[in-house]
Design a protein around this motif. Structure first.
Motif, PDB file in Angstrom:
ATOM      1  N   ILE A  16      39.437 -15.388  19.375  1.00 31.37           N
ATOM      2  CA  ILE A  16      40.443 -14.845  20.301  1.00 31.37           C
ATOM      3  C   ILE A  16      40.486 -15.662  21.582  1.00 31.37           C
ATOM      4  CG2 ILE A  16      41.002 -12.854  21.766  1.00 31.37           C
ATOM      5  CD1 ILE A  16      39.903 -11.066  19.519  1.00 31.37           C
ATOM      6  N   VAL A  17      39.317 -16.016  22.111  1.00 33.18           N
ATOM      7  CA  VAL A  17      39.252 -16.819  23.341  1.00 33.18           C
ATOM      8  C   VAL A  17      39.851 -18.205  23.116  1.00 33.18           C
ATOM      9  CG1 VAL A  17      37.665 -17.978  24.928  1.00 33.18           C
ATOM     10  CG2 VAL A  17      37.326 -15.575  24.354  1.00 33.18           C
ATOM     11  N   VAL A  18      39.544 -18.820  21.971  1.00 35.24           N
ATOM     12  CA  VAL A  18      40.124 -20.135  21.658  1.00 35.24           C
ATOM     13  C   VAL A  18      41.648 -20.048  21.615  1.00 35.24           C
ATOM     14  CG1 VAL A  18      40.333 -21.926  19.889  1.00 35.24           C
ATOM     15  CG2 VAL A  18      38.092 -20.976  20.421  1.00 35.24           C
ATOM     16  N   LEU A  19      42.176 -18.999  20.993  1.00 41.19           N
ATOM     17  CA  LEU A  19      43.631 -18.829  20.908  1.00 41.19           C
ATOM     18  C   LEU A  19      44.251 -18.604  22.289  1.00 41.19           C
ATOM     19  CD1 LEU A  19      43.884 -16.566  17.726  1.00 41.19           C
ATOM     20  CD2 LEU A  19      44.384 -19.006  17.906  1.00 41.19           C
ATOM     21  N   ILE A  20      43.587 -17.799  23.124  1.00 34.88           N
ATOM     22  CA  ILE A  20      44.100 -17.537  24.473  1.00 34.88           C
ATOM     23  C   ILE A  20      44.198 -18.836  25.271  1.00 34.88           C
ATOM     24  CG2 ILE A  20      43.571 -16.449  26.693  1.00 34.88           C
ATOM     25  CD1 ILE A  20      42.323 -14.132  25.098  1.00 34.88           C
ATOM     26  N   LEU A  21      43.123 -19.610  25.257  1.00 35.89           N
ATOM     27  CA  LEU A  21      43.101 -20.851  26.026  1.00 35.89           C
ATOM     28  C   LEU A  21      44.014 -21.917  25.414  1.00 35.89           C
ATOM     29  CD1 LEU A  21      39.278 -21.052  26.877  1.00 35.89           C
ATOM     30  CD2 LEU A  21      41.159 -20.268  28.330  1.00 35.89           C
ATOM     31  N   SER A  22      44.204 -21.864  24.091  1.00 36.63           N
ATOM     32  CA  SER A  22      45.095 -22.835  23.439  1.00 36.63           C
ATOM     33  C   SER A  22      46.555 -22.537  23.752  1.00 36.63           C
ATOM     34  CB  SER A  22      44.870 -22.815  21.921  1.00 36.63           C
ATOM     35  OG  SER A  22      43.556 -23.200  21.595  1.00 36.63           O
ATOM     36  N   PHE A  23      46.931 -21.248  23.699  1.00 37.60           N
ATOM     37  CA  PHE A  23      48.307 -20.871  24.018  1.00 37.60           C
ATOM     38  C   PHE A  23      48.622 -21.105  25.491  1.00 37.60           C
ATOM     39  CE2 PHE A  23      48.095 -17.810  20.251  1.00 37.60           C
ATOM     40  CZ  PHE A  23      48.775 -18.701  19.431  1.00 37.60           C
ATOM     41  N   GLY A  24      47.594 -21.170  26.311  1.00 37.43           N
ATOM     42  CA  GLY A  24      47.805 -21.391  27.736  1.00 37.43           C
ATOM     43  C   GLY A  24      47.910 -22.840  28.134  1.00 37.43           C
ATOM     44  N   LEU A  25      47.935 -23.749  27.159  1.00 36.88           N
ATOM     45  CA  LEU A  25      48.007 -25.173  27.481  1.00 36.88           C
ATOM     46  C   LEU A  25      49.290 -25.545  28.231  1.00 36.88           C
ATOM     47  CD1 LEU A  25      46.614 -26.849  24.228  1.00 36.88           C
ATOM     48  CD2 LEU A  25      45.556 -26.830  26.486  1.00 36.88           C
ATOM     49  N   SER A  26      50.359 -24.831  27.950  1.00 35.12           N
ATOM     50  CA  SER A  26      51.651 -25.166  28.564  1.00 35.12           C
ATOM     51  C   SER A  26      51.805 -24.570  29.959  1.00 35.12           C
ATOM     52  CB  SER A  26      52.795 -24.685  27.674  1.00 35.12           C
ATOM     53  OG  SER A  26      52.678 -23.297  27.412  1.00 35.12           O
ATOM     54  N   PHE A  27      50.777 -23.830  30.422  1.00 30.13           N
ATOM     55  CA  PHE A  27      50.856 -23.217  31.747  1.00 30.13           C
ATOM     56  C   PHE A  27      49.711 -23.736  32.616  1.00 30.13           C
ATOM     57  CE2 PHE A  27      52.482 -20.103  28.674  1.00 30.13           C
ATOM     58  CZ  PHE A  27      53.760 -19.921  29.168  1.00 30.13           C
ATOM     59  N   ALA A  28      50.050 -24.143  33.825  1.00 28.73           N
ATOM     60  CA  ALA A  28      49.036 -24.622  34.756  1.00 28.73           C
ATOM     61  C   ALA A  28      48.292 -23.446  35.368  1.00 28.73           C
ATOM     62  CB  ALA A  28      49.693 -25.452  35.858  1.00 28.73           C
ATOM     63  N   ILE A  29      46.982 -23.617  35.576  1.00 23.05           N
ATOM     64  CA  ILE A  29      46.202 -22.585  36.248  1.00 23.05           C
ATOM     65  C   ILE A  29      45.469 -23.204  37.435  1.00 23.05           C
ATOM     66  CG2 ILE A  29      45.891 -21.289  34.111  1.00 23.05           C
ATOM     67  CD1 ILE A  29      42.981 -22.191  34.082  1.00 23.05           C
ATOM     68  N   ASN A  30      45.089 -22.356  38.357  1.00 21.03           N
ATOM     69  CA  ASN A  30      44.377 -22.798  39.553  1.00 21.03           C
ATOM     70  C   ASN A  30      43.073 -23.497  39.155  1.00 21.03           C
ATOM     71  OD1 ASN A  30      42.269 -22.261  41.798  1.00 21.03           O
ATOM     72  ND2 ASN A  30      44.232 -21.904  42.813  1.00 21.03           N
ATOM     73  N   GLU A  31      42.782 -24.648  39.801  1.00 21.96           N
ATOM     74  CA  GLU A  31      41.609 -25.440  39.429  1.00 21.96           C
ATOM     75  C   GLU A  31      40.311 -24.680  39.679  1.00 21.96           C
ATOM     76  OE1 GLU A  31      41.538 -29.283  41.168  1.00 21.96           O
ATOM     77  OE2 GLU A  31      43.199 -30.054  39.962  1.00 21.96           O
ATOM     78  N   THR A  32      40.298 -23.849  40.707  1.00 19.34           N
ATOM     79  CA  THR A  32      39.085 -23.070  40.998  1.00 19.34           C
ATOM     80  C   THR A  32      38.769 -22.113  39.848  1.00 19.34           C
ATOM     81  OG1 THR A  32      39.516 -23.171  43.375  1.00 19.34           O
ATOM     82  CG2 THR A  32      37.995 -21.466  42.601  1.00 19.34           C
ATOM     83  N   TYR A  33      39.798 -21.456  39.319  1.00 14.95           N
ATOM     84  CA  TYR A  33      39.586 -20.515  38.225  1.00 14.95           C
ATOM     85  C   TYR A  33      39.324 -21.243  36.908  1.00 14.95           C
ATOM     86  CZ  TYR A  33      40.792 -16.657  41.287  1.00 14.95           C
ATOM     87  OH  TYR A  33      40.783 -15.732  42.301  1.00 14.95           O
TER      88      TYR A  33
END
Length: 227
Positions: A16-33
């Motif tokens: 589930i975690v792998v899928l969450i982080l994989s689907f989030g590839l197209s969205f930028a997140i804060n570098e600190t987080y």
């Protein structure tokens, strides 16, 4: 259940975690987080007796961030611009690859198969994945033995052609033997005549699964909010 098992999430949670982080590839997140996610997964590596992996992961990611910041100041140069692009690609895929590494390195093959079946994966996916997860660890062990045997005989990379000849033949034989062993194992488990099976491994969700999954979700959500 020993301490290491208690601190090791089930393969389903890891997937589930792998899928969450994989689907989030197209969205930028804060570098600190993003850094906090790296530290969070590294803590789980540490909890599962993989201190070297945990420390090297954090150091590598810190150096990667520093390298990106330095390279941005010299992006006008063609070669450095290409290096900047390469580092950016590594950073983009780093989180899902890290989660995948945690999945593969801390999960038993049998528990993975049970998890795939609980998630209702079709057999055409479960069987190749099971073969892959069983093959590569065995192949890795044989590769180490081959390198050790070559070192004892004084065979080095000074002559690349001869070196490849010496290493390719035993690797091919090893791959063939491992393939035969896996095929025989599959036949003894009725792969050609599917039926309901009794599993020794039982996959159950626990507190550590909720901590792992919802911890990643919370950090990723905050990273998106403050991106």
């Amino acid at each position: 259940m020993d301490k290491s098992d208690f601190l090791n999430p089930t393969p389903i949670s890891k997937i589930i975690v792998v899928l969450i982080l994989s689907f989030g590839l197209s969205f930028a997140i804060n570098e600190t987080y993003a850094m906090l996610i790296v530290v969070f997964i590294s803590i789980f590596f540490l909890a599962n007796s993989r201190m070297k992996t945990a420390i090297s992961t954090i150091i590598f990611y810190v150096l990667l961030i520093i390298g990106l910041k330095i390279m941005r100041d010299y992006s006008d140069y063609f070669i450095l611009n290409n290096i900047l692009f390469l580092l950016g690609v590594i950073k983009l895929f780093f989180l899902p690859l890290l989660a995948s590494r945690f999945l593969i390195s801390t999960s038993e093959v049998s528990s993975l198969i049970v998890s795939f079946e609980k998630m209702r994966f079709p057999k055409v996916i479960v069987i190749p994945l099971a073969v892959m997860f069983r093959y590569f660890p065995a192949f890795q062990d044989d590769r180490k033995h081959i390198k050790m045997a070559m070192k004892m005989r004084g065979i080095s990379f000074r002559n690349p052609i001869r070196y490849l000849e010496y290493i390719s033949v035993p690797i091919l034989i090893s791959a063939s033997n491992i393939g035969n062993d896996i095929s025989m194992s599959a036949e003894t488990k009725c792969i050609s005549d599917p039926c309901e099976k009794t599993r020794y491994y039982e996959v159950k969700f626990g507190t550590i699964d909720f901590i792992y999954v919802f911890g990643i979700i919370a950090l990723y959500a905050l990273g998106r909010i403050y991106a």
